[in-house]
Enzyme design. Sequence first.
Site, PDB file in Angstrom:
ATOM      1  N   ASP A 103     -38.467  22.875 -25.296  1.00  0.00           N
ATOM      2  CA  ASP A 103     -37.980  22.207 -26.410  1.00  0.00           C
ATOM      3  C   ASP A 103     -39.238  21.522 -26.293  1.00  0.00           C
ATOM      4  O   ASP A 103     -40.745  22.463 -27.027  1.00  0.00           O
ATOM      5  CB  ASP A 103     -37.458  21.113 -26.520  1.00  0.00           C
ATOM      6  CG  ASP A 103     -36.329  20.600 -28.022  1.00  0.00           C
ATOM      7  OD1 ASP A 103     -36.209  21.387 -28.381  1.00  0.00           O
ATOM      8  OD2 ASP A 103     -36.691  19.724 -28.084  1.00  0.00           O
ATOM      9  N   HIS A 298     -29.433  27.047 -26.882  1.00  0.00           N
ATOM     10  CA  HIS A 298     -30.472  26.201 -26.552  1.00  0.00           C
ATOM     11  C   HIS A 298     -31.297  25.107 -25.178  1.00  0.00           C
ATOM     12  O   HIS A 298     -31.826  26.057 -24.816  1.00  0.00           O
ATOM     13  CB  HIS A 298     -30.780  25.156 -27.846  1.00  0.00           C
ATOM     14  CG  HIS A 298     -32.053  24.477 -27.723  1.00  0.00           C
ATOM     15  ND1 HIS A 298     -33.498  25.145 -28.484  1.00  0.00           N
ATOM     16  CD2 HIS A 298     -32.269  23.078 -27.873  1.00  0.00           C
ATOM     17  CE1 HIS A 298     -34.330  23.987 -28.058  1.00  0.00           C
ATOM     18  NE2 HIS A 298     -33.894  23.429 -28.013  1.00  0.00           N
TER      19      HIS A 298
END
Length: 321
Positions: A103, A298
């Site tokens: 991320d 994610h």
Amino acid sequence: MDQLEHHLLPVNGIDLSLYSAGPVTGRPVWLLHGFPECWHSWRQQIAPLAAAGYRVLIPEMRGYGQSSAPRDPAAYDVITLCADIQAAMDLLDQHEVCVVGHDWGAPIAWHLALLEPARVKAVVGMAVPFGGRPKQPAIEIMRQLYAERFHYILHFQEPGVAEAEMDADLPRTLRMMMHNTSAAVPRDHFLQEKPAGAGLFDGMQDPGTLPDWCDPNAFAQYLKTFEGRGFYGALNWYRNFERNWQRTEALAERQIEQPALFLLGDMDPVGTLEAYTLKQMPKRIAQLEQHVLKDCGHWIQNEQAGQVNQLLLDFLSRHYA
């Protein structure tokens, strides 16, 4: 995890909270977390890396946990964030490292590879690809595309607005964000159709439970990261797109020359949002290896920890032995 060490390092004008594990003489592997995560998001990678003989270093990034969190948003540009890690490497006398980021940690890893071509011997990015410096700050593009619609990054720009929502109920906020973009909920609800000026959680419901990849003990560590401080430090990372663009001008034409691994979940909305960047990556990274993990959202290093560990250890064995 019982063998973890913890130190506060005075670096780059802040105190950087650093957890470490594995043999002191092992080759350093830095694990850089993203948003809204914490050092503990790497919990399933620490033991396998340490067992393989690596010295594992897991910072709480600037703005998170026990690390310093300046109020000024300008203290969170990408060059400053890289400088935190570079100064820590200097303090620890590390001349050869591998950097792994997920991320928001991924852009820091990519830029460390650009800034430190001699020291960073291998680099790994998860979820967020690298396409080089854009022709204009990304925030300008977002403002053009989402002038009449909600976009969570635009919502994060005004200090205090998103904090008021997110700090009001920390467990709720973390549950909502963890479930959002997990494999079970692959659609990015923070980009759902709603008007500009809407709230972050408008149209969403608190699931009331944790996703399968985060047990209550792990969740307690996430909560601890934000308790007593809230999200202002973490959100300040989002308030530097223009400053990042300005400060990376000297890097605009550089390629990442080191061996690089990129991992993406097949159900991660970032894959759709960053489709153009994904196409550009092979042009910007000379030695690129890519893998798309199935049934994965994610939160890749937790949702598919076994696959991530296998791919990571294999990559390191070939390029950072």
